[in-house]
Every structure is written in structure tokens, then in C-alpha cells.
Design a protein around this motif. Structure first.
Motif, mmCIF file in Angstrom:
data_model
loop_
_atom_site.group_PDB
_atom_site.id
_atom_site.type_symbol
_atom_site.label_atom_id
_atom_site.label_comp_id
_atom_site.label_asym_id
_atom_site.label_seq_id
_atom_site.Cartn_x
_atom_site.Cartn_y
_atom_site.Cartn_z
ATOM 1 N N ASP A 187 84.471 34.592 54.214
ATOM 2 C CA ASP A 187 85.554 34.050 53.461
ATOM 3 C C ASP A 187 86.965 34.522 54.079
ATOM 4 O OD1 ASP A 187 84.183 32.885 51.500
ATOM 5 O OD2 ASP A 187 84.649 34.062 49.939
ATOM 6 N N LYS A 211 87.323 31.558 44.536
ATOM 7 C CA LYS A 211 86.343 32.361 45.025
ATOM 8 C C LYS A 211 85.843 33.075 43.542
ATOM 9 C CE LYS A 211 85.662 36.635 47.680
ATOM 10 N NZ LYS A 211 86.167 37.634 48.431
ATOM 11 N N SER A 241 82.200 32.696 46.013
ATOM 12 C CA SER A 241 82.705 32.819 47.349
ATOM 13 C C SER A 241 83.559 31.433 47.686
ATOM 14 C CB SER A 241 81.586 33.329 48.524
ATOM 15 O OG SER A 241 80.819 32.140 48.773
ATOM 16 N N GLN A 259 83.392 30.400 50.606
ATOM 17 C CA GLN A 259 82.518 29.450 51.838
ATOM 18 C C GLN A 259 81.547 28.793 50.868
ATOM 19 O OE1 GLN A 259 79.116 29.978 52.895
ATOM 20 N NE2 GLN A 259 78.302 31.362 51.402
#
Length: 188
Positions: free
Chosen positions: A30, A108, A113, A115
Motif C-alpha cells: 500500500d 483503505k 487495503s 491494493q
């Protein structure tokens, strides 16, 4: 014998190392994703080498791109950053890093997250392209347009579709090494 690289790589050793070691390698961390999104935004209207040469200064100036810290920057900190000769001192770009840190933390929180959120635009795995030449590589794709639109809706700045596609290339969401590049040949 000299390795053949993608056509955008110059003779600059920093550029060569970036191409050979980083560009196109999938990033799932991240903090690194936040850094790359911010640096790609800083690049808008400039060449990547301009930013790459300043990357260490950017990391120092923006607390190693830790979004939890950057999100709390106040106007005094922004004004201080605008005097830092090691970074691009564009007021909108500097402020966008703070705004993006705040948006990043909201994403997030929502997805667990960043990602998890960002990689959904490519179905969770890299899109591997097989371009014959640099001229074939697009500046924008449907995926980067969708990403840009969604990031903007969530409050991110300097995330147009071209910036998003460069981000996707840099973080390995797409593999755009041209077929003559030694890295593309190693992937076949």
C-alpha cells in the motif's frame, strides 16, 4: 553485448535501473502504491526522469509517503513544502498529495487495503501486452479510464486516465515491455 530495452529508456543509469528493476513489476504494498500514485501525479506535464531524479527528495519531503502522516499536513507544512527545491514546487500538485493521502485512507478503510481496491481494475492480476513497438503502446485504456473516474469520484486529484495508465505500467498492473526488450523476451 548491450541489452535491448523499451524505446523510452535513455542512457541515464537511473532510468536504466528503473526500467530493468522496477517498471512493470507488480506492486501490492500500500505505501509503495501511494508513493507511485503521487509521483505519477507530480509528473503531469513533465518527463518521468524529472521526477525519478527527485524521488529521494520527494520521499524525504513527504515522510516516506506514509499516508497516515501526510494526510495530517496543514497549510504551514504545505507552505514549507513549496519552498523545497528538491521537489516540483507546484501548489496544486503538492496539495494533491495531502488530499490523496486522505482519500487513500478512506479507500483503505473501505476495502481493507488500497491494493485490494486498485488491483480490481485489472481483475487482480497483471494484463500482459505484447506490443511490437513503442508506438503501439497506448497512453489510455478502458481500465485506466475507469480507474481515473472512480479515483476522482473518491476525491483523488491528478489522476487523469493518462496518469492512471502510467501508474498501472509502473506498478505492474500492466506489462508493457515491447517485444524487443530483453525483459519481454524473458517473460515469453
Amino acid at each position: 553485448m548491450e541489452k535491448e530495452r523499451c524505446g523510452w529508456v535513455t542512457e541515464d543509469p537511473l532510468y536504466i535501473a528503473y526500467h530493468d528493476v522496477e517498471w512493470g513489476v507488480p506492486v501490492k504494498d500500500d505505501r509503495k502504491l501511494f508513493e507511485m500514485l503521487c509521483l505519477e501525479g507530480a509528473q503531469a506535464g513533465l518527463s518521468w526522469i524529472t521526477i525519478l531524479k527527485r524521488r529521494e527528495k520527494y520521499r524525504e519531503a513527504f515522510d516516506q509517503f506514509q499516508p497516515e502522516i501526510v494526510s495530517k499536513y496543514d497549510e504551514t507544512k504545505v507552505e514549507q513544502l513549496l519552498t523545497d527545491e528538491g521537489i516540483i514546487r507546484n501548489k496544486l500538485k503538492v496539495r494533491s498529495v495531502v488530499t490523496n493521502a486522505q482519500a487513500f485512507l478512506r479507500v483503505k478503510e473501505e476495502f481493507g487495503s488500497f491494493q485490494s481496491y486498485i488491483w480490481k481494475f485489472v481483475g487482480g492480476k497483471p494484463i500482459v501486452n505484447h506490443w511490437k513497438s513503442l508506438e503501439e503502446v497506448p497512453a489510455v485504456t478502458e481500465e485506466s479510464e475507469r480507474m481515473s473516474k472512480d479515483l476522482k469520484r473518491r476525491g483523488f486529484k491528478f489522476v487523469g486516465p493518462t496518469i492512471c495508465y502510467a501508474f498501472m505500467q509502473a506498478t505492474g498492473m500492466v506489462w508493457d515491455h515491447t517485444e524487443t526488450c530483453f525483459l519481454a523476451q524473458s517473460k515469453n
